[in-house]
Design an enzyme around this catalytic site. Structure first.
Site, short mmCIF file in Angstrom:
data_model
loop_
_atom_site.label_atom_id
_atom_site.label_comp_id
_atom_site.label_asym_id
_atom_site.label_seq_id
_atom_site.Cartn_x
_atom_site.Cartn_y
_atom_site.Cartn_z
N SER A 1 3.55 67.93 65.21
CA SER A 1 3.92 68.94 64.22
C SER A 1 5.42 69.18 64.17
O SER A 1 5.95 69.57 63.13
CB SER A 1 3.19 70.25 64.52
N LYS B 1 -4.87 68.32 73.25
CA LYS B 1 -3.75 69.25 73.17
C LYS B 1 -4.26 70.52 72.50
O LYS B 1 -4.71 70.49 71.36
CB LYS B 1 -2.59 68.66 72.36
#
Length: 350
Positions: free
Chosen positions: A73, A199
């Site tokens: 991201s 994650k």
């Protein structure tokens, strides 16, 4: 409810059909530690800045991080073409190979999420050919309103059976149209032997604890699954309940401070680990609030003015100006950790 295929042994026929020598050599669990989802570097013309990308790679390797993540991201992959994605992975892989004489080989995890199984597998194959060692995959969220948990589990298992790379699950609801995988669903997904980690950017440490406790059961007793938080503000909290590390964007700025929390915990110096975690959490709040644009704005504050030209975000985003409220807040909120990071850098040179 659709039953989950039995992937508790590596002899499962469902997995044998997609076996490859590459995966055979990489099936061991990712090493413990701090993984850095690298920011993207662009030159003055807006193209991929290979030199800056490789300079940052070397800087992170020198900080003793466990691995690197590209196209997470923080990495603006959604602002890049497929060719540009491959260019970045190759640049990082080349820098890692160049440093191999002074550093142990490190994993290179590439973000390969897409909305269909077919495109996701294509991205995994392209990432592997460019030099990545693992793939990080979001659940498809565009049609989340009509997407069942069974369909999501099947999506990950189908991808994992065809990907040339071991797969990590990326649970980040904000980037997946609100899809937030619960611990039961994550454990169902984790049953596939080519899915090797998760994650958890959702920040749910209770979920993290449940996954740590349950994952070896669904994997036939094997302890080859990496569980990591997705933010630097709960590194220590994750370690206390059994996490194996973290994948934290703030480590672009202060990798040694993030690594230090883990070292202090391992040494039993909990009070010191707590104090450092408090300071990292305070600084990371600015990175969370302002996202990758804020992390990029802080690069020149932490690593020198030479970083400023290559850390502009791509449109529709623009950089924070030096006199903006955001820039002032970032400086004030991160300056304490900046000092700690500089001290840790100096200590390595003594």
């Amino acid at each position: 409810m659709t039953s989950t295929p039995d992937y508790t042994t590596l002899n499962s026929p469902s997995f044998q059909t997609a076996e490859s020598p590459l995966r055979q050599s990489q099936r061991g669990r990712l090493p413990n530690g701090v993984y850095v989802p690298m920011i993207a570097f662009f030159d003055v013309n807006g193209g991929i800045d290979i030199a800056s990308t490789q300079r940052h790679t070397a800087r992170l390797l020198d900080a003793d991080v466990a691995g690197l993540v590209v196209h997470g991201s923080n990495g603006e992959a959604v602002h890049m073409s497929r060719d540009e994605r491959r260019t970045v992975i190759k640049a990082v892989a080349d820098a890692v190979r160049h440093a191999s004489d002074s550093h142990a080989p490190v994993p290179i995890i590439a973000g390969c999420g897409a909305q269909s199984m077919w495109e996701t597998v294509e991205l995994c194959r392209e990432a592997q050919s460019a030099g990545a060692t693992h793939a990080l995959i979001l659940p498809p969220g565009y049609y989340s309103g009509i997407l069942s948990k069974d369909a999501i589990v099947s999506f990950f298992h189908q991808v994992a059976s065809q990907s040339p790379l071991p797969v990590l699950i990326y649970n980040f609801p904000a980037a997946a149209n609100g899809v937030d995988l619960d611990s039961d669903t994550l454990l169902r997904i984790a049953a596939h032997p080519n899915i090797v980690g998760v994650k958890l950017t959702c920040g749910n440490t209770g979920k993290l604890a449940r996954v740590v406790a349950g994952v070896s059961k669904v994997r036939g007793g094997r302890k080859d699954f990496f569980v990591g938080g997705g933010s630097a503000d709960f590194i220590l909290q994750g370690l206390v309940v059994g996490a194996h590390g973290t994948i934290s964007g703030f480590a672009n700025l202060a990798p040694r401070a993030c690594v230090r929390i883990g070292h202090l915990f391992e040494e039993g110096r909990l009070a010191e680990a707590m104090e450092l975690q408090h300071q990292v959490a305070e600084a990371d709040w600015l990175a969370i609030r302002y996202g990758f644009v804020g992390v990029k704005a802080a690069m020149s504050m932490f690593h020198g003015e030479q970083e400023k030209p290559c850390t502009h975000p791509r449109l529709p985003f623009t950089s924070h100006t030096e006199d903006s409220t955001a820039a002032r807040e970032i400086w004030e909120g991160m300056s304490g950790v900046l000092a700690i990071e500089n001290d840790l850098v100096a200590a390595t040179k003594q």
